[in-house]
Scaffold this motif. Structure first.
Motif, short mmCIF file in Angstrom:
data_model
loop_
_atom_site.label_atom_id
_atom_site.label_comp_id
_atom_site.label_asym_id
_atom_site.label_seq_id
_atom_site.Cartn_x
_atom_site.Cartn_y
_atom_site.Cartn_z
N ASP A 46 1.85 -11.06 3.01
CA ASP A 46 1.16 -11.95 2.04
C ASP A 46 -0.39 -12.06 2.79
O ASP A 46 -1.42 -12.14 1.98
CB ASP A 46 1.72 -13.42 1.91
CG ASP A 46 3.03 -13.16 1.16
OD1 ASP A 46 3.17 -12.24 0.74
OD2 ASP A 46 3.66 -14.38 1.07
N ASN A 97 2.41 2.76 -7.92
CA ASN A 97 1.28 2.52 -7.23
C ASN A 97 1.52 2.86 -5.53
O ASN A 97 0.56 2.47 -4.71
CB ASN A 97 0.92 0.83 -7.09
CG ASN A 97 0.28 0.41 -8.55
OD1 ASN A 97 0.08 1.11 -9.17
ND2 ASN A 97 0.15 -0.86 -8.49
N THR A 114 6.80 5.52 -5.65
CA THR A 114 7.32 4.35 -6.89
C THR A 114 5.99 3.83 -7.38
O THR A 114 4.99 4.53 -6.92
CB THR A 114 8.04 3.39 -5.85
OG1 THR A 114 7.02 3.00 -4.94
CG2 THR A 114 9.14 3.80 -5.45
N ALA A 151 1.17 -3.05 -3.39
CA ALA A 151 1.70 -2.32 -4.70
C ALA A 151 1.65 -3.44 -5.69
O ALA A 151 1.39 -3.16 -6.85
CB ALA A 151 2.73 -1.45 -4.51
N ALA A 152 2.31 -4.44 -5.40
CA ALA A 152 2.59 -5.43 -6.45
C ALA A 152 1.47 -6.16 -7.02
O ALA A 152 1.26 -6.88 -8.03
CB ALA A 152 3.96 -6.55 -5.90
N ALA A 153 0.47 -6.15 -5.96
CA ALA A 153 -0.81 -6.91 -6.26
C ALA A 153 -1.65 -5.89 -7.18
O ALA A 153 -2.86 -5.98 -7.32
CB ALA A 153 -1.62 -7.40 -4.88
N GLY A 154 -1.23 -4.64 -7.33
CA GLY A 154 -1.91 -3.68 -8.13
C GLY A 154 -2.84 -2.87 -7.30
O GLY A 154 -3.68 -2.05 -7.99
N ARG A 168 6.90 -4.15 4.05
CA ARG A 168 6.47 -5.23 3.24
C ARG A 168 5.02 -5.28 2.91
O ARG A 168 4.83 -5.80 1.88
CB ARG A 168 7.19 -6.67 4.07
CG ARG A 168 8.46 -6.63 4.18
CD ARG A 168 8.92 -7.75 4.99
NE ARG A 168 10.05 -8.10 5.05
CZ ARG A 168 11.26 -7.34 5.92
NH1 ARG A 168 10.56 -6.57 6.82
NH2 ARG A 168 12.50 -7.69 5.68
N ARG A 228 7.32 -11.42 5.80
CA ARG A 228 6.81 -11.67 4.55
C ARG A 228 5.61 -12.35 4.43
O ARG A 228 4.60 -12.01 3.58
CB ARG A 228 7.88 -12.29 3.62
CG ARG A 228 9.25 -11.45 3.50
CD ARG A 228 10.31 -12.33 2.67
NE ARG A 228 10.81 -13.56 3.61
CZ ARG A 228 11.70 -14.39 3.09
NH1 ARG A 228 12.25 -14.24 1.89
NH2 ARG A 228 12.13 -15.28 3.96
N ALA A 273 4.73 -2.95 -0.29
CA ALA A 273 5.55 -3.51 -1.52
C ALA A 273 4.46 -4.59 -2.02
O ALA A 273 4.33 -4.57 -3.24
CB ALA A 273 6.78 -4.12 -1.16
N ALA A 274 3.82 -5.53 -1.16
CA ALA A 274 3.21 -6.53 -1.47
C ALA A 274 1.71 -6.18 -2.04
O ALA A 274 1.32 -6.42 -3.09
CB ALA A 274 2.70 -7.61 -0.42
#
Ligand SMILES: NC(=O)c1ccc[n+]([C@@H]2O[C@H](COP(=O)([O-])OP(=O)(O)OC[C@H]3O[C@@H](n4cnc5c(N)ncnc54)[C@H](OP(=O)(O)O)[C@@H]3O)[C@@H](O)[C@H]2O)c1
Length: 281
Positions: free
Chosen positions: A172, A41, A39, A22-25, A16, A168, A19-20
């Motif tokens: 965060d 980032n 995948t 990578a989603a934040a860049g 998690r 999660r 993923a978080a």
């Protein structure tokens, strides 16, 4: 782009966090013994605590490290110190420790791991989550198999409470400390919104699943036998027994505001978790 090396990247927290971030860049080097496919980032990289020859290549290029640490190794603190030394470019080390470790005796193995991180010479941040809610559906050795197969939640806890936290929210929080300022040399105690007995947990899982899951609160030897059936090493079984001694000493019975402080949102409740855990009974 900042590169973060995430240890245990296939585990409950690490996947998690990966993923978080990578989603934040951020660029993530996702480390485990079983690296998957890249995948956006995310670059999976091989890493084995037990094989030091894998370390330098794994952490290469990392600006920050996310470590979840080692639970059942006597020399975990020195192993972690050596790993950090292998990553000279990493300016920031984020350790996922555990709730209450800051109150443990200085000689306790987990307290020594925190000390090793504080003395690493890097900027450091320590996250101390309470028990993870995802143990109930993702960790067969602890709770998940018995819940799934037998409708039984094994916990030698009596009526003592823990402020379970959703993984999660841990992810965060990790993103917050790795992407915003002001978190160096700080520790955060991550909890859910309420402290609950394991009987209350069983009730909530039952309500979400429509099944009758019951809390099994047997004597210590029954619990030891339950954890031993997982096939994990004896040292892990004893580690679990120690954790339940801490439960009975109310070490995990405390709600903090640190998830909201770091993430800007309220911590997820057990009801939120139970609704979202698709493999939850
Ligand atoms: N579970 C909780 O309720 C809780 C609460 C607070 C703190 N914590 C702390 O969190 C940590 C556990 O995190 P988690 O629950 O996210 O872990 P987890 O789900 O049990 O994941 C285990 C991870 O460790 C990796 N791993 C296992 N052996 C390894 C080895 N020899 N070398 C490299 N990687 C290895 C696994 O990767 P591969 O198998 O792919 O190699 C996997 O990614 C512990 O230190 C614990 O004290 C846990």
């Amino acid at each position: 782009m900042k590169t973060v090396w995430v240890e245990g990247a296939t585990g409950k927290a690490g996947k998690r966090v990966t993923a978080a971030l990578a989603a934040a860049g951020l660029a993530v080097r996702a480390a485990s013994r079983h690296p998957g496919v890249p995948t956006a980032n995310v670059t999976p990289v091989p890493f084995d605590w037990a094989d030091e020859s894998t370390w330098a290549g794994s952490v290469a290029g990392a600006d920050a490290l996310f470590l979840k640490g080692l639970d059942v190794l006597d020399d975990a603190a020195s192993v972690i110190a050596r790993l950090i030394a292998t990553a000279p470019r990493a300016e920031h080390v984020v350790l996922m420790s555990a709730f209450g470790v800051d109150k443990a005796p200085a000689a306790a193995p987990r307290a020594r791991v925190e000390q090793a991180v504080r003395e690493s010479g890097r900027n450091w941040t320590i996250l101390r989550p309470n028990w993870l809610m995802q143990n109930f559906d993702e960790d067969d050795a602890v709770y998940a198999r018995a819940i799934r197969d037998d409708d039984e939640l094994y916990a030698g806890s009596g009526t003592h409470r823990a402020a379970f936290v959703d993984t999660r929210d841990v992810a965060d929080a990790a993103v917050a400390v790795l992407t915003t300022d002001g978190h160096h040399r700080r520790g955060y105690d991550l909890t859910g919104p309420r402290s609950l007995t394991f009987a209350e947990v069983a009730e909530t899982l039952s309500a979400a699943s429509g099944r009758a899951i019951r809390h099994v609160d047997a004597d210590l030897e029954t619990h030891r036998a339950h954890f031993a059936r997982s096939g994990r090493p004896d040292a892990w079984v004893e580690h679990m027994m120690e954790l339940f001694a801490f439960v009975r000493a109310d070490v995990f019975d405390g709600v903090t505001g640190d998830v909201r402080r770091l993430t800007g949102h309220a911590p997820r409740s057990l009801e939120d978790y139970a609704r979202s855990a698709c493999s939850c009974p």
